[in-house]
Design a protein around this motif. Sequence first.
Motif, PDB file in Angstrom:
ATOM      1  N   ASP A 183      81.642 121.904  -6.588  1.00 45.56           N
ATOM      2  CA  ASP A 183      80.563 120.938  -6.391  1.00 45.56           C
ATOM      3  C   ASP A 183      80.637 120.256  -5.031  1.00 45.56           C
ATOM      4  O   ASP A 183      79.626 119.844  -4.490  1.00 45.56           O
ATOM      5  CB  ASP A 183      80.624 119.863  -7.494  1.00 45.56           C
ATOM      6  CG  ASP A 183      79.973 120.346  -8.774  1.00 45.56           C
ATOM      7  OD1 ASP A 183      79.307 121.392  -8.708  1.00 45.56           O
ATOM      8  OD2 ASP A 183      80.135 119.687  -9.808  1.00 45.56           O
ATOM      9  N   TYR A 184      81.849 120.112  -4.475  1.00 44.23           N
ATOM     10  CA  TYR A 184      81.899 119.377  -3.206  1.00 44.23           C
ATOM     11  C   TYR A 184      81.304 120.169  -2.065  1.00 44.23           C
ATOM     12  O   TYR A 184      80.861 119.598  -1.064  1.00 44.23           O
ATOM     13  CB  TYR A 184      83.299 118.849  -2.870  1.00 44.23           C
ATOM     14  CG  TYR A 184      84.420 119.852  -2.819  1.00 44.23           C
ATOM     15  CD1 TYR A 184      85.261 120.025  -3.908  1.00 44.23           C
ATOM     16  CD2 TYR A 184      84.678 120.579  -1.675  1.00 44.23           C
ATOM     17  CE1 TYR A 184      86.310 120.915  -3.868  1.00 44.23           C
ATOM     18  CE2 TYR A 184      85.732 121.465  -1.622  1.00 44.23           C
ATOM     19  CZ  TYR A 184      86.544 121.644  -2.716  1.00 44.23           C
ATOM     20  OH  TYR A 184      87.581 122.524  -2.670  1.00 44.23           O
TER      21      TYR A 184
ATOM     22  N   LEU B 195      78.632 122.073  -2.604  1.00 47.03           N
ATOM     23  CA  LEU B 195      77.215 121.811  -2.848  1.00 47.03           C
ATOM     24  C   LEU B 195      76.846 120.435  -2.311  1.00 47.03           C
ATOM     25  O   LEU B 195      75.806 120.254  -1.673  1.00 47.03           O
ATOM     26  CB  LEU B 195      76.933 121.900  -4.354  1.00 47.03           C
ATOM     27  CG  LEU B 195      75.477 121.709  -4.786  1.00 47.03           C
ATOM     28  CD1 LEU B 195      74.591 122.786  -4.160  1.00 47.03           C
ATOM     29  CD2 LEU B 195      75.356 121.755  -6.299  1.00 47.03           C
ATOM     30  N   ALA B 196      77.741 119.464  -2.545  1.00 48.69           N
ATOM     31  CA  ALA B 196      77.486 118.104  -2.066  1.00 48.69           C
ATOM     32  C   ALA B 196      77.331 118.095  -0.551  1.00 48.69           C
ATOM     33  O   ALA B 196      76.426 117.461  -0.011  1.00 48.69           O
ATOM     34  CB  ALA B 196      78.619 117.184  -2.496  1.00 48.69           C
TER      35      ALA B 196
ATOM     36  N   LYS C  62      76.471 120.572   1.330  1.00 46.13           N
ATOM     37  CA  LYS C  62      75.249 121.296   1.671  1.00 46.13           C
ATOM     38  C   LYS C  62      74.042 120.378   1.484  1.00 46.13           C
ATOM     39  O   LYS C  62      73.138 120.336   2.315  1.00 46.13           O
ATOM     40  CB  LYS C  62      75.133 122.516   0.768  1.00 46.13           C
ATOM     41  CG  LYS C  62      73.950 123.380   1.085  1.00 46.13           C
ATOM     42  CD  LYS C  62      73.814 124.512   0.089  1.00 46.13           C
ATOM     43  CE  LYS C  62      72.484 125.206   0.286  1.00 46.13           C
ATOM     44  NZ  LYS C  62      72.211 126.194  -0.741  1.00 46.13           N
TER      45      LYS C  62
ATOM     46  N   PHE D 233      77.238 114.125  -9.148  1.00 41.70           N
ATOM     47  CA  PHE D 233      77.600 115.323  -9.895  1.00 41.70           C
ATOM     48  C   PHE D 233      78.292 114.986 -11.214  1.00 41.70           C
ATOM     49  O   PHE D 233      78.746 113.881 -11.430  1.00 41.70           O
ATOM     50  CB  PHE D 233      78.516 116.206  -9.055  1.00 41.70           C
ATOM     51  CG  PHE D 233      77.846 116.732  -7.829  1.00 41.70           C
ATOM     52  CD1 PHE D 233      77.237 117.966  -7.846  1.00 41.70           C
ATOM     53  CD2 PHE D 233      77.811 115.984  -6.668  1.00 41.70           C
ATOM     54  CE1 PHE D 233      76.610 118.446  -6.732  1.00 41.70           C
ATOM     55  CE2 PHE D 233      77.173 116.455  -5.537  1.00 41.70           C
ATOM     56  CZ  PHE D 233      76.575 117.700  -5.566  1.00 41.70           C
TER      57      PHE D 233
ATOM     58  N   SER E 149      85.780 118.185  -9.452  1.00 43.08           N
ATOM     59  CA  SER E 149      85.445 119.271  -8.528  1.00 43.08           C
ATOM     60  C   SER E 149      84.390 118.847  -7.513  1.00 43.08           C
ATOM     61  O   SER E 149      84.054 119.605  -6.632  1.00 43.08           O
ATOM     62  CB  SER E 149      84.969 120.499  -9.309  1.00 43.08           C
ATOM     63  OG  SER E 149      83.619 120.338  -9.677  1.00 43.08           O
ATOM     64  N   SER E 150      83.865 117.622  -7.623  1.00 41.35           N
ATOM     65  CA  SER E 150      82.809 117.272  -6.677  1.00 41.35           C
ATOM     66  C   SER E 150      83.340 116.554  -5.442  1.00 41.35           C
ATOM     67  O   SER E 150      82.587 116.218  -4.553  1.00 41.35           O
ATOM     68  CB  SER E 150      81.728 116.440  -7.359  1.00 41.35           C
ATOM     69  OG  SER E 150      82.280 115.260  -7.864  1.00 41.35           O
ATOM     70  N   LEU E 151      84.650 116.291  -5.411  1.00 43.59           N
ATOM     71  CA  LEU E 151      85.236 115.684  -4.218  1.00 43.59           C
ATOM     72  C   LEU E 151      86.255 116.655  -3.620  1.00 43.59           C
ATOM     73  O   LEU E 151      87.075 117.210  -4.344  1.00 43.59           O
ATOM     74  CB  LEU E 151      85.944 114.365  -4.567  1.00 43.59           C
ATOM     75  CG  LEU E 151      85.127 113.320  -5.320  1.00 43.59           C
ATOM     76  CD1 LEU E 151      85.993 112.115  -5.605  1.00 43.59           C
ATOM     77  CD2 LEU E 151      83.912 112.902  -4.523  1.00 43.59           C
ATOM     78  N   ASN E 152      86.183 116.825  -2.309  1.00 45.92           N
ATOM     79  CA  ASN E 152      87.136 117.705  -1.631  1.00 45.92           C
ATOM     80  C   ASN E 152      88.535 117.109  -1.763  1.00 45.92           C
ATOM     81  O   ASN E 152      88.795 116.026  -1.263  1.00 45.92           O
ATOM     82  CB  ASN E 152      86.739 117.821  -0.157  1.00 45.92           C
ATOM     83  CG  ASN E 152      87.639 118.756   0.619  1.00 45.92           C
ATOM     84  OD1 ASN E 152      88.702 119.155   0.140  1.00 45.92           O
ATOM     85  ND2 ASN E 152      87.227 119.096   1.814  1.00 45.92           N
TER      86      ASN E 152
ATOM     87  N   ARG F 217      79.042 108.063  -2.153  1.00 41.37           N
ATOM     88  CA  ARG F 217      78.578 109.117  -1.243  1.00 41.37           C
ATOM     89  C   ARG F 217      77.077 109.323  -1.367  1.00 41.37           C
ATOM     90  O   ARG F 217      76.375 109.490  -0.386  1.00 41.37           O
ATOM     91  CB  ARG F 217      79.318 110.417  -1.553  1.00 41.37           C
ATOM     92  CG  ARG F 217      78.773 111.605  -0.788  1.00 41.37           C
ATOM     93  CD  ARG F 217      79.576 112.846  -1.007  1.00 41.37           C
ATOM     94  NE  ARG F 217      79.564 113.258  -2.413  1.00 41.37           N
ATOM     95  CZ  ARG F 217      80.348 114.200  -2.901  1.00 41.37           C
ATOM     96  NH1 ARG F 217      81.220 114.803  -2.128  1.00 41.37           N
ATOM     97  NH2 ARG F 217      80.281 114.528  -4.170  1.00 41.37           N
TER      98      ARG F 217
END
Lengths: 301, 689
Positions: free
Chosen positions: A190-191, A193-194, A196, B461, B466-469, B531
């Motif tokens: 997801d990151y 996608l974020a 992008k 999200f 999984s939505s943060l690097n 964010r």
Amino acid sequence: MNTNPNPAVKKTAKQVLSEKLTAFRKFMRVMTSRKIVVVGIIGTLFFILVAIFAPVIATQDPNLITTDGKLLPFSSAHWFGTDYLGRDLYSRLVYGTRVSILTGVISTLMAVVVGSFLGMLAAYCGGIVDKILIGYCEVFNSIPGIALSLTLITLFGGGMMNMAFILMVTGIPGFLRMMRASSLTVMNSDYILAAKLSGQSRLKQLYKHVFPNAISPIIVMATQHVGMTIMMESGLSFLGVGIKIPTASWGSIINEARPYLMVDPWYVLLPCIFLALLIISLNLLGDGIRDALDPSLRGEV
Amino acid sequence: MSDNNVVLNEAYTVSEGNLVEARNIVTTFPYDRERKITAVDGVSIHLKKGEIVGLVGESGSGKSVTSMSILQLILPPGKVEGDVRIENMKGNMLDYGMNSDEARSVRGGKIGMIFQEPMTSLNPILKVGFQIQENIITHLGVSPEEAKTLAIEMMTKVGIANPEIRYNQYPAEFSGGMRQRIMIAMVLAAKPDVLIADEATTALDVTTQAQILELIQSLAKTEDVSVIIVTHNLGLVARYADRIYVMYGGNIVESGDKYTIFETPGHPYTRGLLAAVPRLDDPKDRRLIPIEGLPPTPINLPKYCKFYDRCKYREDRCKDGMCELRDEGNEHYVRCVLTKDEIEAKKAAVETESGTVPEKHITDEVVLEVKDLQMFFPILKGMMKRKIGEVHAVEDVSFKVHKGETVGVVGESGCGKTTLAKCIMRALTPNGGEILYKGQNIAHMKEKELKQFRSKITMIFQDPFSSLNPRQKAGDIVGEPLTINHLTGSRAEYNARIDELFRLVGLDPQYRTRVPREFSGGQRQRIGIARALASNPDIIVCDEPVSALDVSIQAQVINLMEDLQSQLGLSYIFIAHDLSVVKHISDRIVVMYLGRVVETAPAELLYDNPLHPYTKALLSAVPITDPKADEQRERVKLIGEVPSVMERPSGCPFADRCQYATERCHKEVPQLKDYGNGQQAACFLCDEK
């Protein structure tokens, strides 16, 4: 504009340093938690030091044919005796370490750089580029490594740099595949996608997000690959097509010693033992790094 | 009867009327050389004949480990201590080894267990019939022919059509709900006395979840099994359980009859949970009251009440030691130092009503309009990737979002919610239709033109992990939209903006140099929200933003989102499968089914007067955390499961599962029609009423 400005509520440089140190200590703690890995680290360090300080440690020129005699046993003048031409075996082994480690490290480094670049390219572009690169891997994987190397050496000639180059070519497919797979996994997060969706360019997504998260399996693979390359190098030198004579290499020493196996067993055994020790050490180190890079073993999950 | 203080001896099995009694279960796992993780810390439960018991708790409360400990499924180096007595079995079950004949005859024989993952708990390379048959042979010792007959009989009982044919199929040919039915058939075929359902329906859709639990409930009666439902979902136990154990930090904090627990909760934690959960029948302006803080880490648990740090009622004497479960009469036990009266007396002072939701500022300005949006995915086959068909993931979807408004999108999995979100975010390019952002169609823009709009529509999200690097610092994650769009001039401005964003979402700006793994799930979701806010968006698309969070944390995030909306005048498109949450936060709700909008209405109206049969079914599948109110609701059941998008029915997409469907429904596709008060539905039957 700088993309990575310093935070305002900033830790002092000292704090940052100490945090980095803590992270490093944590890394080392997990890595050394299995005692056998410590053996691997010590072994690897030992051989690296030997390779670096070869001119200091060696008692004489490895290629100097002495008049003391051939196939001499251990003595204070020749610690490991002499070879079939009367050269000092100890010095030859010490210099041989240099050749083995250099070829191993250089070819692995080159394979890592080229392989992971191409792997990311395959994952990033997809389509025809991906197909061609994967096809390249398939071709290389379907030819036995030693046969391929032999052919290439016959084409380009032996010598250390040539050999490193040839071993790199055979090493690339592994890294390419690994990097491609691990990039694809990361690219589905997801990151990405974020990033992008905030309008980040794809190139920036690649080097800021994909690369740092995809590289860790490559690091583990690389450590173990060095050992494999050294094996290949020794194998080729043993077959007499690798390092040019009279340059000392463990493989070529084993080859030279082969006829004298019954007469002077230490002559052939010593390089074999060195080779085995170095490869075992490298593999143990690789295991340790893999454990230390695994977040679940670091207690972070 | 109390779970404690019973004189134990070897001959003793269980008290009259009980099937299982577990006392003082302590389950530990080594963490490192000195410390260990105490997952279960002295839990005592019992199960009576014919009852359904609910074991509820948030993640990490030890509920699953408790059930696994009873069955001796804890693998070394984990260690279980305590006393487990089972009817007709001599002595403490834990004294037998985990691989002993006794333990094995209990597992699967006397006590059956269903797990969460219906995808992995069946062996994919064996036929389902064979797997059921095998289990019957092991435990009942009958011939293979008899076992096959029994297996087919069992498959019929769990509601599988054509069991003779299905018997010879592989797990991959079954849907998630069907696989869970097979699991139930397999477990019940061995004629157990007890069935443990460990989050057995968590991975399923609400409607399927209701079907499975109703099946378990009715089978419990007909097959004479007692059931332990292990779940984090309070609504489920309110509807399906008889008696409830509430767990926190490895302890039972409260137990009792479900009516007692939900009407007069005794423990501050249970009270807190109930105040934190959104309910379908909530008044529009109800504000959730989150439980502050985080659950305790199971390493070095305190010796006193585990809830102390988060408890609003805490007193110094709470720290004096672990208190026992106190009998409140009528089988109601509470583990709290304070008595009921003391809590009541303190209530007024402690429970500062956070009042109503902050005022919304909904204007007439339409910030986003989706018109006849279509998104098809090609189905490719063979070497040449020939296109053999299309999946209509989103078909003719239209709705408007006003400034300051929250539009909720609900539907079962596979209904196209996420595809819709991705189209709006332009992660996908829709095949047809328009997406108008303040009048400008962004549906088919190229990436370059789109860039200016990227900062105006942002996204939160689902998965905070999984939505943060993982390798980026929190500050850089939040700041990325700023640097990409060059929104801040100087570095000082950038830093000030990041600090502001951190404060806005309730995080200490000092944390900006930390990496994501140093934050908890709720905090990570806050970073994700920061964010999304960074570029001053008008619209935030939230794709299941709270479904990965625990109830108490979920309330914190929902409140935060409500506050931010009021402060900044944001519009949300809130996508979730949890209707209670969607109803709580949304002003208007869009109900989707197989890529089509079947009904859209203001949130209150949708709950009070749903028009479409699918909406009705969806609403009635969601339990309310109040057993009495829940029992009084109208229940509309659904037939079957969401069909695959590839096998879309020709007429109304819902016709095959609708109990009112007529011939016309199977032939024509109903269009959305206005029924007043902003309510629209796509159903022929609404006209006839």
